[in-house]
Design an enzyme around this catalytic site. Structure first.
Site, PDB file in Angstrom:
ATOM      1  N   LYS A  23       0.892  -1.260   0.079  1.00  0.00           N
ATOM      2  CA  LYS A  23       0.039  -0.127  -0.050  1.00  0.00           C
ATOM      3  C   LYS A  23       0.851   1.296   0.004  1.00  0.00           C
ATOM      4  CE  LYS A  23      -3.813  -0.448   2.372  1.00  0.00           C
ATOM      5  NZ  LYS A  23      -4.516  -0.823   3.685  1.00  0.00           N
ATOM      6  N   ARG A  93      -3.315   3.163   8.436  1.00  0.00           N
ATOM      7  CA  ARG A  93      -3.545   1.808   7.516  1.00  0.00           C
ATOM      8  C   ARG A  93      -2.510   0.894   7.818  1.00  0.00           C
ATOM      9  NH1 ARG A  93      -4.901   4.738   1.997  1.00  0.00           N
ATOM     10  NH2 ARG A  93      -6.132   2.664   1.734  1.00  0.00           N
ATOM     11  N   GLY A 102      -6.184 -10.557   6.682  1.00  0.00           N
ATOM     12  CA  GLY A 102      -6.468 -11.122   7.981  1.00  0.00           C
ATOM     13  C   GLY A 102      -5.884  -9.763   8.919  1.00  0.00           C
ATOM     14  N   MET A 104      -5.322  -5.780  10.470  1.00  0.00           N
ATOM     15  CA  MET A 104      -5.700  -4.639  11.277  1.00  0.00           C
ATOM     16  C   MET A 104      -6.744  -3.694  10.326  1.00  0.00           C
ATOM     17  SD  MET A 104      -4.706  -1.545  13.414  1.00  0.00           S
ATOM     18  CE  MET A 104      -4.957  -0.422  11.943  1.00  0.00           C
ATOM     19  N   ARG A 337      -3.416  -0.923  -6.416  1.00  0.00           N
ATOM     20  CA  ARG A 337      -2.694  -2.506  -6.346  1.00  0.00           C
ATOM     21  C   ARG A 337      -3.218  -3.361  -7.589  1.00  0.00           C
ATOM     22  NH1 ARG A 337      -5.869  -4.757  -1.242  1.00  0.00           N
ATOM     23  NH2 ARG A 337      -7.835  -4.699  -2.075  1.00  0.00           N
ATOM     24  N   HIS A 455      -4.287 -39.717   4.265  1.00  0.00           N
ATOM     25  CA  HIS A 455      -4.801 -40.651   3.198  1.00  0.00           C
ATOM     26  C   HIS A 455      -5.548 -39.889   2.125  1.00  0.00           C
ATOM     27  CE1 HIS A 455      -6.642 -44.199   1.171  1.00  0.00           C
ATOM     28  NE2 HIS A 455      -5.385 -44.440   1.039  1.00  0.00           N
ATOM     29  N   SER A 765      14.752 -41.049  -8.571  1.00  0.00           N
ATOM     30  CA  SER A 765      13.622 -40.318  -8.294  1.00  0.00           C
ATOM     31  C   SER A 765      13.441 -39.954  -6.692  1.00  0.00           C
ATOM     32  CB  SER A 765      12.527 -41.103  -8.754  1.00  0.00           C
ATOM     33  OG  SER A 765      11.274 -40.282  -8.663  1.00  0.00           O
ATOM     34  N   CYS A 832       9.095 -37.519  -7.360  1.00  0.00           N
ATOM     35  CA  CYS A 832       7.927 -38.046  -7.782  1.00  0.00           C
ATOM     36  C   CYS A 832       7.078 -37.850  -6.379  1.00  0.00           C
ATOM     37  CB  CYS A 832       7.835 -39.411  -8.139  1.00  0.00           C
ATOM     38  SG  CYS A 832       8.471 -40.465  -6.948  1.00  0.00           S
ATOM     39  N   TYR A 852      13.270 -33.581 -14.343  1.00  0.00           N
ATOM     40  CA  TYR A 852      11.653 -33.709 -14.227  1.00  0.00           C
ATOM     41  C   TYR A 852      11.186 -33.706 -12.788  1.00  0.00           C
ATOM     42  CZ  TYR A 852      11.468 -38.575 -13.642  1.00  0.00           C
ATOM     43  OH  TYR A 852      11.574 -39.699 -12.797  1.00  0.00           O
TER      44      TYR A 852
HETATM   45  P1  ADP Z   1      -7.936  -2.092   3.651  1.00  0.00           P
HETATM   46  O1  ADP Z   1      -6.558  -2.637   3.471  1.00  0.00           O
HETATM   47  O2  ADP Z   1      -8.799  -2.935   4.415  1.00  0.00           O
HETATM   48  O3  ADP Z   1      -8.526  -1.940   2.443  1.00  0.00           O
HETATM   49  P2  ADP Z   1      -7.296   0.529   4.001  1.00  0.00           P
HETATM   50  O4  ADP Z   1      -6.187   0.920   4.751  1.00  0.00           O
HETATM   51  O5  ADP Z   1      -7.350   0.758   2.324  1.00  0.00           O
HETATM   52  O6  ADP Z   1      -7.906  -0.579   4.352  1.00  0.00           O
HETATM   53  O7  ADP Z   1      -8.435   1.395   4.356  1.00  0.00           O
HETATM   54  C1  ADP Z   1      -9.927   1.190   3.819  1.00  0.00           C
HETATM   55  C2  ADP Z   1     -10.425   2.419   3.475  1.00  0.00           C
HETATM   56  O8  ADP Z   1     -10.700   3.381   4.577  1.00  0.00           O
HETATM   57  C3  ADP Z   1     -10.046   3.157   2.218  1.00  0.00           C
HETATM   58  O9  ADP Z   1     -10.699   2.379   1.221  1.00  0.00           O
HETATM   59  C4  ADP Z   1     -10.736   4.413   1.993  1.00  0.00           C
HETATM   60  O10 ADP Z   1     -11.968   4.463   1.824  1.00  0.00           O
HETATM   61  C5  ADP Z   1     -10.642   4.745   3.643  1.00  0.00           C
HETATM   62  N1  ADP Z   1      -9.634   5.595   3.832  1.00  0.00           N
HETATM   63  C6  ADP Z   1      -8.208   5.151   4.227  1.00  0.00           C
HETATM   64  N2  ADP Z   1      -7.454   6.258   4.444  1.00  0.00           N
HETATM   65  C7  ADP Z   1      -8.150   7.399   4.108  1.00  0.00           C
HETATM   66  C8  ADP Z   1      -7.963   8.579   3.926  1.00  0.00           C
HETATM   67  N3  ADP Z   1      -6.712   9.256   4.318  1.00  0.00           N
HETATM   68  N4  ADP Z   1      -8.793   9.480   3.737  1.00  0.00           N
HETATM   69  C9  ADP Z   1      -9.963   8.978   3.223  1.00  0.00           C
HETATM   70  N5  ADP Z   1     -10.451   7.686   3.444  1.00  0.00           N
HETATM   71  C10 ADP Z   1      -9.487   6.886   3.891  1.00  0.00           C
HETATM   72 MG    MG Z   2      -7.866  -0.677   1.124  1.00  0.00          MG
END
Ligand code: ADP
Ligand code: MG
Ligand code: MG
Length: 876
Positions: A23, A93, A102, A104, A337, A455, A765, A832, A852
């Protein structure tokens, strides 16, 4: 100079994933290419590692650096953290190198407290917005930082909506939201015993710690294991100034893909929600509008967004998954991404990108995750019915594909029901070798016990049959042919559906649709074949499996297990007679019955493989696996052999072993009973001669493989039996057919003495299943019981039976290859074990210089692709 732990977005770029996480690296990249990104900074993955090294503390140095960057961000935005007049609000984030669901949840609007909200409300003339931000912040912070349950806050919101007689969050007024914020804080205090923090700096450090902590939560640990993500990577944290999608009706938030992630179609795909923030779009509280509608409501922002999409695709040369917010009509990009996609979409997108000139064929091959391919090769549930059918349980997704049928409880029933045209799902506590016929007859297999390499799982994968294993929630009552799951009792004949790709279990019948291999699949595989060096063979014991594997591109058979053929109802009596014989003559008489059967099996397999190499392994399992356990069968055998029941029982008891895995099996059988090896040699050679005569255009070179060798003299002894037998037959036939005799390397001692063994072997093998269990000293059937504890304690990160342990077992493989080739430069090398179809293991085998890999038919395409990716990676 001391290490730098914090980077402004403007200081990073897309190549810094390892340090900044996915990210963060992409936020930096988008900043660099001039896209509208709310500015911020990234705290590196190294800071996360440091946090754990420091005993889960953010040390003073790093804290100071973070605050220094807050000051920089204040400079950039012209706002101030905690300031009453012009406060800086941020989101916090998480962001690992690979995106990880999984982890936060995000915290938005951090930096607020009661005083700041008051001023914001007044200054903006939009108190609703100000209080909405604040109540969201308290909610998210309490949930993710202090782990005060989410649901209490949801309840408070619901109560408030009910009291006000409204249904939507957006209908709540500023006063309602203010009141809610108060309730939230009270809730917080009652749970935590302290006031909700008002100091933005304290809030920030708390949030950052929570992100670091989430790297080690159970959800994240499981996800990492499933996706080959090492624990050592750590996660980065992004602190970003807020863009507000909740300021009114000219604001909103959305998520979109540049192409359809389900089908791959080249068309913007996504959703948008007005007057909303963050996860509201995905939370499902309100129904968002399709992205296309956004063009009417927000024409300018939409036009700009479309431009951004094009820029991003051109830049990344891949389909993008983006998150964005519109604040008062202005677009802000919050994330991009390479988008996750279905396997079918992945193939289509790869081909389209090649056709659009965005990537070359090598890049197309490299961008497909081989592990996802096999879902394309198995039947799947009808999506519409699936949505409506309740999930009643879930367990291990042991072998992919979907199955729907009536419940049966024994292999015999499965076979009998299938013979009269019924579709069945075989439900067992666990399976054993005698269940094979029943497993074949069933649509799918569900077991109560057993892991990914039990198994049932291994055999099902080999057959390409759907299997869900280890469903401990089932209360099994085999005797009365019923089980209980999720409060319901299932009887024989009740409909059940299971999905071996997800591990889910459904009550009732969900129709399945056969998978089709579209044109794009073939195209990508064709490219893959051009780049790989490793050959890909298959493990197949029947002409049917062999033919299946050929369709998937297998270039030979690396392992044909002869014992599976012995379990057939018409053969087992002869093998039992052989086992219970007192003299060589008796044994030879019994073997004489088996010989033509084996020969015709081999002919069938040779035919199916159309002249490609076939490695046939001689009898491997301990003999007691074949002897009868049922009284009736024992009586039958006694009668058949002119012995008393007691005598037969004594023989059976004599076969008992304390540790069969390390008992009388493999080449030890041939050492004690050379006549078995002689019979199998005759069958192999005669079959090859016959097929050669029928197909002069093929060059038959049968490959005989002696299992479980640990000492060169052992191999030499059995080989002598093979060579004498084979040469005599070939000579008699007036043929000059060549054949090979090789061995499995599956006992550590064989690897350690590979130089000597290679002098007696045409090929090695690597039987990495046995080699793994003997190297680790635990069996794959028992490891499931304790491996979880090892994962939890970070002793092992993966199941070594699924993913080759390159450090230990791999060292033996590497060493054996080098030593073997030193004394026998012609030595042909393959693998194998189950690992032959695991992408990361395939990469290792490529690097080690094997010729192989051999894997179950349904994994052949995976291995082909993984082998190509390994070769491409190697070039770089
Ligand atoms: P995830 O990885 O679960 O997608 P994100 O870190 O992308 O979590 O955050 C989820 C959502 O929170 C983003 O899609 C966006 O809508 C909102 N968000 C995150 N940061 C900001 C920000 N700086 N301003 C406005 N919205 C935000
Ligand atoms: Mg996101
Ligand atoms: Mg073995």
């Amino acid at each position: 100079m001391s290490k730098k732990y914090v980077y402004l977005f403007s200081e990073g770029n897309a190549n810094m994933r390892e340090l900044l996480g996915g990210k963060g690296a992409n936020l930096a990249e988008m900043t660099n290419i001039g896209l509208p990104v709310p500015q911020g900074f990234t705290i590196t993955t190294e800071a996360c590692t440091q946090y754990y090294e420091d005993g889960q503390k953010i040390n003073d140095g790093i804290q100071a650096e973070i605050m220094e960057y807050i000051t920089k961000l204040e400079g950039i935005t012209g706002k101030e953290f905690g300031d009453l007049e012009n406060p800086l609000l941020v989101s916090v984030r998480s962001g690992a190198r690979a995106s990880m669901p999984g982890m936060m949840d995000t915290i938005l609007n951090l930096g607020l407290n009661e005083d700041v909200v008051d001023v914001l409300a007044k200054k903006s003339g939009n108190p609703r917005w100000a209080w909405d931000c604040y109540r969201r912040f308290i909610q998210m912070y309490s949930d993710v930082v202090m782990e005060v349950g989410k649901k209490y806050f949801e309840q408070l919101i619901d109560q408030m909506k009910e009291a006000r007689g409204v249904t939507q969050d957006v209908e709540l007024t500023a006063d309602d939201l203010k009141e809610l914020a108060g309730q939230f804080k009270a809730e917080y205090k009652s749970k935590i015993g302290a006031d909700f923090p008002t100091d933005p700096k304290e809030q920030l450090m708390g949030a950052i710690k929570a992100v670091f902590r989430s790297w080690d939560n159970p959800r994240a640990n499981v996800y990492r294991r499933d996706n080959d993500i090492p624990y050592s990577w750590g996660t980065a944290v992004n602190v970003q100034s807020m863009a507000f999608g909740n300021m009114g009706d000219d604001c909103g938030t959305g998520v979109a893909f540049t192409r359809n992630p389900a089908t791959g179609e080249k068309k913007l795909f996504g959703e948008f929600l007005t007057n909303a923030q963050g996860e509201d779009v995905v939370a499902g509280i309100r129904t968002p509008m399709p992205i296309s509608e956004m063009s009417e409501k927000f024409p300018e922002a939409f036009a700009q967004f479309e431009k951004v999409c094009k820029i991003l695709e051109d830049h990344y040369h891949d389909m993008q998954d983006m998150e964005f917010t519109v604040e008062n009509g202005k677009l802000y990009m919050l994330q991009t991404r390479n988008g996750k996609r279905t396997p079918a979409a992945a193939l289509k997108i790869a081909c389209d990108l090649v056709d659009e000139g965005m990537i070359d064929e090598k890049q197309a091959v490299a961008m497909i995750d081989p592990r996802t391919l096999d879902t394309l090769l198995h039947p799947q549930f009808d999506g519409e019915v699936l949505k409506k059918t309740p999930v009643i349980g879930s367990a291990l997704a042991a072998s992919p594909g979907a199955a729907c049928g009536k419940v049966v409880f024994s292999a015999e029933d499965a076979k009998a029901w299938a013979e009269r045209g019924e579709k069945v799902v075989l439900v067992r506590l666990e399976t054993s070798p005698e269940d094979i016929e029943g497993m074949k007859a069933a649509q799918g297999i569900l077991t109560v016990r057993g892991g990914m390499t039990s198994h049932a799982a291994v055999v099902a994968r080999g057959m390409g049959k759907c299997c869900v294993s280890g469903c401990g929630a089932i209360k099994m009552d085999e005797e009365n042919k019923q089980f209980e799951l999720s409060g319901k009792t299932f009887h024989e004949g009740d409909w059940l559906s299971i999905d071996g790709s997800t591990g889910k279990i459904y009550d009732g019948a969900i129709p399945t649709v056969d998978a089709s291999i579209g044109g794009e699949f073939g195209r990508v595989m064709g490219w893959a074949d051009q780049y790989r060096r490793l050959k890909v063979r298959t493990n197949a014991d029947t002409p049917h499996d062999a033919a299946q594997a050929r369709k998937f591109g297998a270039e030979g058979i690396g392992l044909c297990r002869t014992e599976h053929m012995f379990f057939d109802a018409d053969r087992i009596p002869a093998i039992r007679r052989m086992i219970c014989s007192d003299t060589v003559e008796q044994r030879e008489a019994a073997l004489a019955v088996l010989e033509p059967m084996q020969q015709s099996d081999f002919e069938g397999i040779y035919e199916a493989m159309e002249g490609l190499p076939v490695t046939i392994r001689f009898l491997d399992p301990p003999l007691h696996e074949f002897v009868p356990t049922e009284e009736a069968d024992i009586e039958l055998l006694a009668k058949d052999m002119g012995k008393s029941v007691a005598e037969i029982k004594a023989i059976i008891a004599g076969l008992h072993e304390f540790n069969p895995m390390m008992g009388h099996r493999g080449c030890r059988l041939a050492v004690t009973y050379p006549e078995i090896a002689a019979m199998q040699t005759r069958a192999v050679i005669k079959a090859a001669l016959n097929v050669q005569a029928k197909h002069p255009e093929w060059t038959m070179v049968p490959e005989i493989m002696i299992p479980l060798v640990g000492e060169v003299k052992e191999l030499a002894y059995v080989k002598k039996v093979v060579v004498e037998t084979a040469d005599a037959i070939i000579k008699e036939a007036g043929s000059n057919m060549k054949y090979l005799v090789g061995t499995m390397i599956e006992i550590p001692r064989a690897a350690l003495t590979a130089d000597e063994i290679a002098k007696q072997a045409d090929f090695f093998s690597f039987g990495t299943n046995d080699l793994t269990q003997m190297t680790f000293g635990f069996s794959r059937d028992d490891a499931g019981k304790f491996l979880d504890a090892y994962y939890d304690k970070k002793i092992y990160e993966n199941d070594p039976f699924a993913k080759l342990d390159q450090t230990g077992v791999g060292k033996l493989v590497d060493m054996a290859c080098k030593m073997g080739r030193a004394t026998n430069p012609e030595l042909h090398l393959g693998v194998c074990g189950e690992h032959g179809g695991d992408p990361s293991s395939v990469e290792f085998f490529h690097r080690t210089g094997l010729d192989y890999v051999s894997c179950s038919p349904f994994r052949v395409p995976i291995a082909r692709l993984a082998a190509a990716q390994a070769a491409i990676k190697d070039e770089k």
